[in-house]
Write a protein that holds these residues in place. Structure first.
Motif, PDB file in Angstrom:
ATOM      1  N   LEU A   1       0.828  -1.204   0.000  1.00  0.00           N
ATOM      2  CA  LEU A   1       0.000   0.000   0.000  1.00  0.00           C
ATOM      3  C   LEU A   1       0.865   1.257   0.000  1.00  0.00           C
ATOM      4  CD1 LEU A   1      -2.819   1.215   0.062  1.00  0.00           C
ATOM      5  CD2 LEU A   1      -2.817   0.906   2.541  1.00  0.00           C
TER       6      LEU A   1
ATOM      7  N   GLU B   1      -7.199   0.400  -2.540  1.00  0.00           N
ATOM      8  CA  GLU B   1      -8.432   0.342  -1.748  1.00  0.00           C
ATOM      9  C   GLU B   1      -8.641  -1.056  -1.168  1.00  0.00           C
ATOM     10  OE1 GLU B   1     -10.999   2.554  -0.823  1.00  0.00           O
ATOM     11  OE2 GLU B   1      -9.429   3.995  -1.306  1.00  0.00           O
TER      12      GLU B   1
ATOM     13  N   LYS C   1      -6.150  -1.532   1.644  1.00  0.00           N
ATOM     14  CA  LYS C   1      -6.569  -0.768   2.826  1.00  0.00           C
ATOM     15  C   LYS C   1      -7.677  -1.506   3.578  1.00  0.00           C
ATOM     16  CE  LYS C   1      -8.757   3.561   4.194  1.00  0.00           C
ATOM     17  NZ  LYS C   1      -9.921   2.919   4.793  1.00  0.00           N
TER      18      LYS C   1
ATOM     19  N   CYS D   1      -6.155  -4.441   5.416  1.00  0.00           N
ATOM     20  CA  CYS D   1      -5.432  -3.996   6.619  1.00  0.00           C
ATOM     21  C   CYS D   1      -6.414  -3.608   7.723  1.00  0.00           C
ATOM     22  CB  CYS D   1      -4.514  -2.822   6.292  1.00  0.00           C
ATOM     23  SG  CYS D   1      -3.049  -3.282   5.347  1.00  0.00           S
ATOM     24  N   ASP D   2      -7.467  -2.887   7.370  1.00  0.00           N
ATOM     25  CA  ASP D   2      -8.479  -2.501   8.359  1.00  0.00           C
ATOM     26  C   ASP D   2      -9.105  -3.731   9.007  1.00  0.00           C
ATOM     27  OD1 ASP D   2      -8.099   0.211   7.968  1.00  0.00           O
ATOM     28  OD2 ASP D   2      -9.850   0.452   6.657  1.00  0.00           O
TER      29      ASP D   2
END
Length: 83
Positions: A21, A46, A49, A52-53
């Motif tokens: 990222l 995206e 992300k 990872c979230d």
């Protein structure tokens, strides 16, 4: 980038996904990628992300604080944030 090309993201560790990222952000910020490539790597970013979230939320849910009895012995756990 086709959706099936992001299938590898599901197996990535948090560290590997974050590293990729960061590379994508640097490439986009440089402004040197052609429009179509920028769109494709933005979409991959995206997906990275979101991955990872999700990994962070899972880790947060697993973290607990060990509670101690009056004599200092462990007697259970509670959420780290006290909720």
């Amino acid at each position: 980038m086709a959706e099936n090309t992001n299938e590898d993201i599901k197996a990535m560790s948090f560290e590997r996904a974050l590293e990729e990222l960061e590379t994508i952000v640097q490439k986009l910020e440089s402004g040197r990628a052609p429009l179509q490539e920028s769109i494709a790597i933005y979409e991959r970013g995206e997906a990275l992300k979101a991955h990872c979230d999700g990994l962070l939320k899972t880790a947060e849910a697993r973290i607990e604080k060990i509670t101690l009895s009056r004599d200092g012995k462990p007697n259970g756990t509670e959420p780290l944030d006290g909720q």
